[in-house]
Design an enzyme around this catalytic site. Structure first.
Site, PDB file in Angstrom:
ATOM      1  N   GLU A 140      -2.787   0.680  -4.343  1.00 27.57           N
ATOM      2  CA  GLU A 140      -2.475  -0.649  -3.727  1.00 27.57           C
ATOM      3  C   GLU A 140      -1.615  -1.044  -4.957  1.00 27.57           C
ATOM      4  O   GLU A 140      -2.023  -0.904  -6.194  1.00 27.57           O
ATOM      5  CB  GLU A 140      -3.555  -1.575  -3.401  1.00 27.57           C
ATOM      6  CG  GLU A 140      -3.205  -2.879  -2.548  1.00 27.57           C
ATOM      7  CD  GLU A 140      -3.159  -2.707  -1.153  1.00 27.57           C
ATOM      8  OE1 GLU A 140      -2.840  -3.620  -0.475  1.00 27.57           O
ATOM      9  OE2 GLU A 140      -3.705  -1.485  -0.742  1.00 27.57           O
ATOM     10  N   CYS A 143       0.787  -1.212   0.210  1.00 25.32           N
ATOM     11  CA  CYS A 143       0.198   0.027  -0.069  1.00 25.32           C
ATOM     12  C   CYS A 143       1.148   1.068  -0.140  1.00 25.32           C
ATOM     13  O   CYS A 143       0.052   2.294   0.090  1.00 25.32           O
ATOM     14  CB  CYS A 143      -0.895   0.010   1.236  1.00 25.32           C
ATOM     15  SG  CYS A 143       0.057  -0.078   2.732  1.00 25.32           S
TER      16      CYS A 143
END
Length: 418
Positions: free
Chosen positions: A408, A374
């Site tokens: 992500e 992330c």
């Protein structure tokens, strides 16, 4: 200072350049002509606190949320979604040194399955952008959906009728601190977790939320501004459920779970597509999001996670889905014999892989690595180290967080043939 916004920073702020000087302007887009009236330094960078948009950019769009620009939750609702994806793809590609596509979220409003709402003397809502002490009153959160409106309406009725005190963060006074709303987007389950200071909660509290599957009362005994605490009591179901594809997960107030269920389905599918061989090690396994999903597909899975409660939840999820997988409490620094696994899946926190784990991977040389990240910056740093013995075979971005600058990434790596 005035001029035209050239680009967005990695944090999603407009960048205004005057000579060698750069100023960050929140809630602007490339092409906006702006005038800065006041500014301050934040982390050694000048950021505008008061400014005017003299001429809007042709790409600027009308935000759907009426609180945009005041609420600190979404920074990019004024940027068309295709431009958000372009911004994220460019950022990810720059960090990885290769062209990377970002897959759009299937849903861009009503997609969040969790929001943490501040209850304070300054308002019931989210922190005002740029402050830690002030809240913006909201009636509903469009990125969560209609259920947020039902919960907040019921909460205000409870406050009006029972008159509990609201928290003042500057004085560390008041009883009600947060209400955390969670929803199973594919199951319809609703969980409410009221976080308070120590005190007495009126017995009537759960009566205001008849639509909730699970209601919790948690106590935060510290001055830390966090939206969790020790569970004092719960009503209804102990857990709510969320379903990703054909796997069901139990969710507790203190569980971490991907906040965009619709895109999380694509995330677990993408990881499963990249797995090679039979034996899989799921590092940073959490509640078993990847591990249980992979076990359902016939892989022999072992999960490692430092949080004992998360491991307990992963074991419950294993049993619930009738699959075979093992989850253990262990640190990322203490893993052994990585060479015994055909594929190692890592999904570390924003800080990335611990240096000791990177050295362990390079020593043991498992054939296949799948890195879920992330944080493009720490991902890039780790990949530069892993490239000593691994090549990147595949990389893709997934937009888990529409209207924010976050993205992500899933990267598939394979050991060099010698």
């Amino acid at each position: 200072m005035r001029g035209v916004i050239e680009r967005l920073s990695d944090e999603g702020l407009g960048v205004l350049r005057a000579g060698r000087r750069e100023m960050l302007i929140p809630h602007t887009v490339p092409g906006d002509t702006v005038e800065v009236l006041r500014w301050r330094r934040k982390k050694r960078k000048p950021i505008a606190t008061e400014f005017k948009v003299l001429e809007p950019s042709p790409i600027r769009t009308e935000p759907k949320c009426p609180y945009f620009g005041r609420c600190g939750g979404c920074l990019l609702q004024h940027l068309p979604y295709k431009e958000q994806l372009k911004f994220k793809a460019e950022k990810l590609s720059r960090y990885l040194g290769m062209e990377v596509e970002v897959l759009p979220s299937p849903v861009i409003y009503g997609h969040r399955n969790r929001i943490d709402v501040v209850i304070s003397t300054s308002g019931v809502g989210f922190r005002r952008y740029g402050t830690w002490w002030e809240a913006v009153d909201i009636e509903e959160c469009p990125v969560f959906g209609e259920t947020s409106g039902k919960v907040l309406k019921a909460l205000r009725e409870f406050i009006e009728e029972e008159k509990p005190s609201l928290y003042d963060i500057r004085r560390n006074e008041g009883f009600l601190r947060y209400i955390v709303i969670r929803e199973g987007k594919f199951t319809g389950d609703v969980m409410i977790n009221l976080v308070t200071k120590e005190g007495n909660l009126p017995e009537s509290f759960p009566d205001y939320f008849p639509f909730a599957s699970s209601i919790y009362w948690s106590v935060n005994r510290t001055e830390s501004d966090v939206s969790y605490g020790d569970v004092q009591r719960f009503w209804g179901e102990e857990f709510i459920r969320e379903r990703l594809d054909d796997v069901v997960y139990l969710i507790h107030p203190n569980s971490f779970f991907q906040t965009n269920s619709y895109q999380a389905v694509n995330l677990v599918k993408k990881v499963a597509e990249l797995v090679d061989g039979e034996r899989v090690l799921d590092l940073y396994s959490g509640v078993g999001t990847f591990g249980v999903y992979l076990a359902k597909r016939g892989f022999k899975v072992e999960g490692i996670e430092i949080n004992p409660f998360a491991v307990e939840m992963a074991r419950k999820n294993t049993e619930l889905n009738g699959v075979s997988a093992e989850f253990h409490v262990r640190s990322d620094r203490d893993v052994e014999n990585l060479s015994e696994y055909d594929t190692v899946v890592v999904d570390p926190p924003r800080a990335g892989l611990h240096p000791k784990l990177v050295r362990k991977i390079l020593k043991d040389e498992p054939e296949r690595l799948i890195y879920v990240s992330c944080n493009p910056k720490t991902l890039s740093n780790n990949l530069s180290q892993l490239r000593e013995k691994y090549r990147v075979e595949y990389a893709v971005g997934l937009d888990m967080f529409p209207h924010t600058p976050h993205v992500e990434a899933v990267v598939g790596l394979r050991k060099f043939d010698i």
